[in-house]
Every structure is written in structure tokens, then in C-alpha cells.
Design a protein around this motif. Structure first.
Motif, short mmCIF file in Angstrom:
data_model
loop_
_atom_site.label_atom_id
_atom_site.label_comp_id
_atom_site.label_asym_id
_atom_site.label_seq_id
_atom_site.Cartn_x
_atom_site.Cartn_y
_atom_site.Cartn_z
N HIS A 136 0.86 -1.25 -0.03
CA HIS A 136 0.09 0.14 0.11
C HIS A 136 0.93 1.17 -0.08
O HIS A 136 0.66 2.15 -0.85
N CYS A 137 1.97 1.32 0.90
CA CYS A 137 2.78 2.44 0.92
C CYS A 137 3.37 2.66 -0.24
O CYS A 137 3.66 3.74 -0.79
N GLU A 138 3.78 1.56 -1.05
CA GLU A 138 4.61 1.58 -2.24
C GLU A 138 4.02 2.27 -3.31
O GLU A 138 4.35 2.97 -4.30
N CYS A 139 2.47 1.87 -3.30
CA CYS A 139 1.48 2.31 -4.44
C CYS A 139 1.45 3.96 -4.33
O CYS A 139 1.47 4.51 -5.36
N LEU A 140 1.28 4.28 -3.03
CA LEU A 140 1.16 5.73 -2.75
C LEU A 140 2.30 6.48 -3.23
O LEU A 140 2.12 7.42 -3.74
N LYS A 141 3.48 5.87 -2.90
CA LYS A 141 4.64 6.57 -3.34
C LYS A 141 4.87 6.83 -4.79
O LYS A 141 5.05 7.82 -5.40
N THR A 142 4.47 5.69 -5.46
CA THR A 142 4.47 5.75 -7.11
C THR A 142 3.35 6.56 -7.60
O THR A 142 3.93 7.54 -8.37
N ALA A 143 2.31 6.67 -6.88
CA ALA A 143 1.28 7.78 -7.21
C ALA A 143 1.73 9.18 -7.26
O ALA A 143 1.58 10.08 -8.09
N ARG A 144 2.37 9.42 -5.92
CA ARG A 144 2.89 10.63 -5.41
C ARG A 144 3.92 11.21 -6.53
O ARG A 144 3.91 12.39 -6.96
N LEU A 145 4.82 10.32 -6.67
CA LEU A 145 6.02 10.65 -7.87
C LEU A 145 5.40 10.86 -9.07
O LEU A 145 5.93 11.78 -9.89
N LEU A 146 4.58 10.16 -9.54
CA LEU A 146 3.79 10.25 -10.93
C LEU A 146 3.06 11.55 -11.15
O LEU A 146 3.32 12.48 -11.81
N ALA A 147 2.48 12.11 -10.04
CA ALA A 147 1.80 13.24 -9.85
C ALA A 147 2.77 14.19 -9.84
O ALA A 147 2.38 15.35 -10.58
N THR A 148 3.77 14.31 -9.34
CA THR A 148 4.67 15.34 -9.30
C THR A 148 5.35 15.52 -10.63
O THR A 148 5.62 16.42 -11.22
N ALA A 149 5.86 14.33 -11.13
CA ALA A 149 6.15 14.57 -12.49
C ALA A 149 5.22 15.00 -13.70
O ALA A 149 5.81 15.71 -14.65
N LEU A 150 3.89 14.97 -13.40
CA LEU A 150 2.79 15.46 -14.22
C LEU A 150 2.45 16.63 -13.69
O LEU A 150 1.62 17.47 -14.54
N LYS A 151 3.08 17.25 -12.58
CA LYS A 151 2.48 18.58 -12.10
C LYS A 151 1.13 18.56 -11.84
O LYS A 151 0.41 19.81 -12.17
N LEU A 152 0.75 17.70 -11.37
CA LEU A 152 -0.81 17.67 -10.96
C LEU A 152 -0.92 18.01 -9.34
O LEU A 152 -0.23 17.66 -8.38
N THR A 153 -1.92 18.49 -9.05
CA THR A 153 -2.21 19.01 -7.76
C THR A 153 -3.14 17.94 -7.35
O THR A 153 -3.76 17.28 -7.86
N PRO A 154 -3.47 17.89 -5.95
CA PRO A 154 -3.94 16.80 -5.19
C PRO A 154 -5.26 16.67 -5.74
O PRO A 154 -5.85 15.50 -5.79
N ASP A 155 -6.15 17.74 -6.26
CA ASP A 155 -7.63 17.54 -6.63
C ASP A 155 -7.58 17.18 -8.09
O ASP A 155 -8.70 16.87 -8.69
N GLN A 156 -6.39 16.80 -8.82
CA GLN A 156 -6.46 16.60 -10.07
C GLN A 156 -6.33 14.94 -10.30
O GLN A 156 -6.39 14.50 -11.51
N TYR A 157 -5.98 14.50 -9.44
CA TYR A 157 -5.92 12.86 -9.19
C TYR A 157 -6.41 11.96 -8.07
O TYR A 157 -6.60 12.63 -7.07
N VAL A 158 -6.58 10.85 -8.25
CA VAL A 158 -7.22 10.05 -7.20
C VAL A 158 -6.44 8.50 -7.56
O VAL A 158 -6.35 8.06 -8.43
N VAL A 159 -5.81 8.03 -6.31
CA VAL A 159 -5.44 6.73 -6.30
C VAL A 159 -6.62 5.71 -5.73
O VAL A 159 -7.16 5.83 -4.83
N THR A 160 -6.79 4.64 -6.38
CA THR A 160 -7.80 3.55 -5.99
C THR A 160 -7.29 2.39 -6.20
O THR A 160 -6.10 1.96 -6.80
N PHE A 161 -8.16 1.42 -5.77
CA PHE A 161 -7.55 -0.28 -5.76
C PHE A 161 -8.60 -1.05 -6.18
O PHE A 161 -9.83 -0.88 -5.85
N GLN A 162 -8.26 -1.96 -7.30
CA GLN A 162 -9.13 -2.55 -7.99
C GLN A 162 -9.36 -4.12 -7.67
O GLN A 162 -8.50 -4.58 -6.81
N SER A 163 -10.12 -5.06 -8.41
CA SER A 163 -9.78 -6.33 -8.26
C SER A 163 -10.14 -7.09 -6.82
O SER A 163 -9.35 -8.01 -6.26
#
Length: 369
Positions: free
Chosen positions: A224-251
């Protein structure tokens, strides 16, 4: 204890190095019998389902397999291609391109193979073949950027179990994770930006990761922690603000609570809240498969549109994108340091010059035509 028969030893032979790209697995065909066989192997792994074995045996064999096999077979049929399973096709291509990328970096004496944790080609079969071919050093490279005991941990189990019956064990190295590797994040960034360049930007980017029971997090699994870190790093690379993306879990599977928020309900709620367009990417999968092509691109798309959403974009997995193959080569290279896989610099420079001369001759010939 009985050990496997060792291949004949050839004195003076040079041991080889090998990399095995290991993915989860896939049925051999989109049929009920093939899917049942695959699901039985997958769901019998105690790493995947942590329920007392006797209780789980009855649930699996008397409830899940008789009913779920046919349903899953229909889903697999909806994504099956002429070449077969997308997961197997992409993983095989990634292994082939990885071999080429490492060759360009000077690693000539190196074998790259692919294997599946469940199904075929099985990990034990691939490891046995590599040994027969003279591999004395093997790097296990999981197709899971984020570590979880249910995935990467299970690969470790299979490797150790296999070598438990081998007398002469090769040198082994493992890639544990690469959830925050610069090349991996950069490849994800390129994938998203390329999609946006062609189709415009969404109101919300959904980063959907595969789910695991919440209990695993509470017991110390770092997924879970590693997924959130990936998401945070990708959002930073894309210059997204917190309200522009959401992290979810499937399956999700079964009645127990899994990691939240869940993908399907979240997407449906976004549509009801008036979000007209969303893009969905699945960073935890490096190759398109049932969970991305059917669950996300079909089922979740339907949920979004049924609840009023107007435009749904699924951004494909990294698959064989050049930026990802380059990153995969970086990851592998960092873990084979010290192995005798590279030719001398002088020989490498000579081959480089010969390749450049060949390309120049080809261009000159083309100009004359």
C-alpha cells in the motif's frame, strides 16, 4: 532427499548469466478447463489466500472453481488476441526487447527469458532450462513494481522451492521492487503525456492499482505504501495538484475488506458528481492483461458511463514502449553489476563503429536508389 540430475559438466566452459522476467500468469486458452486449471494453481498459493488450508480447500474446490471458471473464461475470451493471451504476448516481447537494450549497452553474454508464476512457461521449467544451458548466475526480475508478499514474495517461494531439490545452485539475485525508480516513473510520465498530447487532458486522472486485503497492510506488507509513493511521484512528474488525481484499488475478491478506495465505486461517484471525463492508468501493471483490458477498459468504463460520465479514457500499460524498455534495462543493469556480461571497451567501440558504418552505407545506398 532426492536431488535432480545435474547436466553434464564441460571442463573449460564459461558459465553464462541470465535474467528472468517473471509475471503473474495466464491461462493457456480462454476455455473453462484452462481457466479452472490456472485459477486452481493461483488460488491454492497460501501467499495469495491466507485462510486455513482445510477450510479454503472446500471453498475453492466446491464453490469458487465450479462457478467462477466459466465466468472468467468469458472475460478472457473478450480480450484474447490472435497471438494469444495479451499478458503472455507483452511479457515475451518485453523480454526480447530487454535483451536487445542490454546488448546495446554492451551486455553480450547474457540470456533473457520470461516465466510465469502460475501457468506456462512455468518458473521451475525456465530455471531448469537455464541451468541445462549453462547459466551460473540468474537475476529474477518480477513484473511487479511494488513489492507485496502476495506477488513478489510468492516468486521467492517458488524459486527457493525449486532449488530445494537442486544440488548445484547458481548464484541468485532478486529485484525486490522498483516502485520509485526514476526510469519507471519517467516511463509512466511519458505514457500519460503522450496520451494527453493526442487526446487532450481529463478533469481527473485515476491511478488504479491492484487490490489486496487490508489485513496484509495491518500485518506489515509494504504494498500500500509503495503504491502511494508511485502515485505521488507520478503526480509530481505530471505537475498535478491533489484535486487533479485520485488513487484507487481494483480487483476485490471475497467479502473481506480490501485496500480502499475501491476503483469501480469511486469512478461511479465521480460521474455522479458531474465529472465528465476521466483518464485511468494502472501503474502497478507493466503489461496489459485481464485486469486492465477487461476490468478497467470495459467494466469500469461501463460504470462511469452508466452514472452519467461522458468520456472515459484508458491509458494502456507500459508494454513495449521505448521509455519503459530503457528503464527495464536500467533496473536490470543495476542488479547485475560485477557479472561478466560486458565485452571489453575496445571491442565494444569496434562493434559500434562497424554498426555506424553499416548504417551510413545503407543510407548512401538508399540515396542512390
Amino acid at each position: 532427499m532426492t536431488f535432480q540430475k545435474e547436466p553434464p559438466h564441460k571442463h573449460g566452459s564459461v558459465g553464462r548469466s541470465a535474467i528472468v522476467l517473471v509475471n503473474l500468469g495466464t491461462p493457456d486458452a480462454p476455455t473453462r478447463s484452462s481457466v479452472r486449471r490456472y485459477l486452481k494453481e493461483f488460488l491454492s498459493d497460501p501467499r495469495v489466500v491466507e485462510i486455513p488450508r482445510a477450510v479454503w480447500w472446500f471453498i475453492l474446490n466446491l464453490i469458487i472453481l465450479p462457478f467462477r471458471s466459466g465466468q472468467s473464461a468469458k472475460k478472457y475470451a473478450s480480450i484474447w488476441t490472435r497471438e494469444g493471451s495479451p499478458l503472455r504476448t507483452h511479457t515475451a516481447a518485453q523480454a526480447q526487447y530487454l535483451r536487445g537494450a542490454l546488448g546495446e549497452r554492451g551486455h553480450q553474454d547474457l540470456t533473457v527469458a520470461m516465466a510465469m508464476r502460475y501457468g506456462s512457461p512455468s518458473l521451475p521449467d525456465v530455471l531448469s532450462k537455464l541451468k541445462a544451458d549453462g547459466a551460473e548466475r540468474i537475476l529474477l526480475l518480477p513484473a511487479y513494481p511494488q513489492y507485496s508478499g502476495t506477488t513478489t514474495g510468492s516468486i521467492y517461494d517458488a524459486v527457493f522451492q525449486h532449488y530445494g531439490s537442486v544440488r548445484n545452485i547458481p548464484e541468485l539475485r532478486f529485484v525486490r521492487n522498483y516502485h520509485d525508480h526514476d526510469g519507471y516513473i519517467r516511463a509512466l510520465q511519458h505514457s500519460v503525456l503522450n496520451h494527453w498530447e493526442q487526446h487532450g487532458r481529463p478533469e481527473k486522472l485515476v491511478m488504479s492499482f491492484h487490490g489486496v486485503p487490508k489485513r496484509t497492510l495491518l500485518l506489515g506488507d509494504p504494498y500500500h505504501c509503495e503504491c502511494l509513493k508511485t502515485a505521488r511521484l507520478l503526480a509530481t512528474a505530471l505537475k498535478l495538484t491533489p484535486d487533479q488525481y485520485v488513487v484507487t484499488f481494483q480487483s476485490r475478491f471475497g467479502k473481506a475488506e480490501w485496500l480502499q478506495p475501491y476503483t469501480a465505486p469511486t469512478v461511479a461517484q465521480l460521474a455522479r458528481d458531474g465529472v465528465r471525463r476521466i483518464d485511468v492508468i494502472c501503474p502497478g501493471f507493466i503489461a496489459d492483461c485481464l485486469e486492465t483490458l477487461e476490468e478497467i477498459s470495459m467494466e469500469v468504463r461501463h460504470d462511469f458511463e452508466q452514472n452519467g460520465g461522458k468520456e472515459f479514457h484508458y491509458i494502456p500499460c507500459l508494454n513495449e514502449s521505448p521509455s519503459w524498455i530503457a528503464a527495464l534495462a536500467e533496473i536490470a543493469e543495476q542488479h547485475i553489476i560485477g557479472w561478466p556480461t560486458q565485452m571489453p571497451p575496445s571491442q565494444r567501440e569496434q562493434l559500434k563503429q562497424e554498426a555506424e558504418a553499416g548504417r551510413a552505407a545503407a543510407l548512401q545506398l538508399g540515396a542512390q536508389d
